[in-house]
Design an enzyme around this catalytic site. Sequence first.
Site, short mmCIF file in Angstrom:
data_model
loop_
_atom_site.label_atom_id
_atom_site.label_comp_id
_atom_site.label_asym_id
_atom_site.label_seq_id
_atom_site.Cartn_x
_atom_site.Cartn_y
_atom_site.Cartn_z
N HIS A 43 -94.42 22.26 23.01
CA HIS A 43 -94.09 22.83 24.20
C HIS A 43 -95.03 22.20 25.40
CE1 HIS A 43 -90.67 26.07 24.04
NE2 HIS A 43 -91.86 26.68 22.77
N ARG A 93 -75.93 19.66 22.76
CA ARG A 93 -76.63 20.15 21.49
C ARG A 93 -76.96 21.40 20.91
NH1 ARG A 93 -78.57 14.80 22.90
NH2 ARG A 93 -77.49 13.30 22.30
N ARG A 152 -70.92 21.08 22.51
CA ARG A 152 -70.80 20.23 20.91
C ARG A 152 -71.02 21.32 20.30
NH1 ARG A 152 -73.20 14.94 19.05
NH2 ARG A 152 -75.11 16.87 18.85
N GLU A 191 -66.70 8.44 16.76
CA GLU A 191 -67.83 7.96 16.45
C GLU A 191 -67.50 6.94 15.36
OE1 GLU A 191 -70.52 11.54 16.00
OE2 GLU A 191 -68.87 12.22 16.02
N ASP A 239 -73.40 6.73 17.02
CA ASP A 239 -72.84 6.56 15.47
C ASP A 239 -72.24 5.13 15.30
OD1 ASP A 239 -74.96 8.81 14.45
OD2 ASP A 239 -73.46 10.39 14.34
N ARG A 269 -80.19 2.24 12.19
CA ARG A 269 -81.43 1.90 12.95
C ARG A 269 -82.89 2.22 12.66
NH1 ARG A 269 -81.26 3.94 19.13
NH2 ARG A 269 -80.04 6.25 18.07
N CYS A 271 -71.24 9.07 25.83
CA CYS A 271 -72.76 10.01 25.46
C CYS A 271 -73.96 9.32 25.04
CB CYS A 271 -71.61 11.54 25.32
SG CYS A 271 -71.54 11.19 23.73
#
Length: 625
Positions: free
Chosen positions: A230, A337, A373, A486, A510, A520, A557
């Site tokens: 934080h 997300r 999403r 994706e 993806d 990766r 995105c």
Amino acid sequence: MDLVSVTEAPPRRRSSRPSRRSASSSTFLQGKAITPGMALGPAGRVEELPLPDITERYSAIGPEAENVRLDEAIARAFHQIEKMRDRLVGLPEEGRAEIASLLTVYERMLGPSRLVRQVRERIAGEGLCAEAAVSDVTEELAAQVSRMAEAVARENSAQDADANLRLAGEFEEVGRRLMRNLTGISYRAFSSLPPGSVLVAEQLRPADVAMIDPARIAAVVTQGGGGADHTAILLRALDIPAILAVPNLMAQVQEGEMLVVDGHLGTVTLSPNDTELRLAAEAAQREVREKRAFGRLKRLPAQLQSGEDIELAANLELPAEMPMLLRNGAKGIGLLRSEFLFGEREDLPDEDGQTDAYRAIVQAMDGRPVTIRVLDWGGEKGRACMRRLGLAEQVADGGNPALGLRGVRLLLRVPDVLETQFAAILRAAEPEAGVAIGPVRILLPMVTSADEIVAAREIYDRVVRRLRRKGHTLPDPLPPLGIMIETPAAALTVDTLARHADFMALGTNDLTMYTLAVDRSDSMVADRYSPLHPGVLRLIEAAADSALKARRPISVCGEMASDPRVVALLIGLGLRSFSMNSASLPRVKRLIRTLTLEGCDQLRRQVMLESDPAVIQDLVRQFAT
């Protein structure tokens, strides 16, 4: 070789770090860069008085008196938090929401919470003094959450692990605050630091950030901390150059010693010479001018010189990132997300809780579109949490998690989870007094075939009917239902998927992984990961062309959208909408406003004739230099 980040460093970065060859007397320290920026100033060391050891664990005055002491300590803590809230008025607007939300978490923990309840139980049941009970309970709760974080990290879900570590830190902070109030040990003060100081501390906790005046503090450097906690999030929100996790910092920095802080590279120069000071001052001045230019740029449209409009939105991982997103001029959230709601919990978030969280974000965007999403768990993401939630059978170990039950495949196996999320998003988009609070869209992750969209839409329609029966006034039209592209299968069948989906978003991370069969994060093959591989680029072009023919909006995105010159190539490939990390927005917009559609198309023609990713990388790097 990372072929996403092909943009060369801007000129200031080449000269912002003083040359070591001319600094025979200087010392250089390395830490974790948190907030980019150059700063120089005298070190202002701030050290905290340690808490005393608990020598007498058992109460000599009885449980009733100990509870009175605890109540007084809690009351003082509430008063201290209220004073911190009062200070928010003087902080930059971008940082107020983050610190305010964290203070709310502290207030909840100090209220009728599990923490306070367990402390009282220890006082009454074991005869402990208030200090011992607070210390034991907060340490145990923090340890429980930390163990969760370790389990999640073993399952390769770094996002969930970081969230749990932040929660552990919140328990510890509340415990320290109560202990100081019980023992009378005061907190450190920053107000005595001379203006322009570099704040140097062993550890800087989130509550400390509320006491920092960015007009007086040039930079922050600490020995402890990390990029996901934080403290780091709040420092980014305040836009103070900051470096955390500098080993052995306190033993090497003297009070008043001149420091140069490079928040880009994560370096601290101790006692810089005249040349280093001059270069650092010049770099800092350039950054001030650039920030002013970015401020002006925020008000200008993202438009090519040839007149075409480009849509620039931001990806959002945590609500704490909202101020930076707005500060950098995002025209919307292209990818929210939603996993942040699920990572810190022992159970699934309910419909009301999700509704409140989504609605707060939609309202904060003040009419800008928000694309949410739905939960993207499965495979390597969230496995430990799903086991804890009784969903282990849904994510049984397989040979390759990336090819297993994940994304929409998993959600269709647990339709109650998807129904709850659909309902929460729909309710979050409900108009207020007949007026829409902002456009909302819903995105399905990891779609590979039309039947998955059909099945998800059946659930969506069922939820819509249920909410209407309950009297909810839903938006008209309903939030569109889109899909993530994706995989090569999805990219090559956009024409078919478009019959069932309202819009598409290319997840290039993806898509690259599945196209090249490269993880990766695997050092053995990471050098083969290349979003500029001809195969990936041809899939992107095919998807964009099919979406255009089907008259369906399509955006990018993934990380490719964060690199300005790669965006130029993507414009040439037919894309006009991009969502990226908010820090990249100003530079992407700046380059876009220098481009023409003809120039982007010329870059596309050159690139698509090549077969070597390295040659393509060079072409993109040299573009618009």
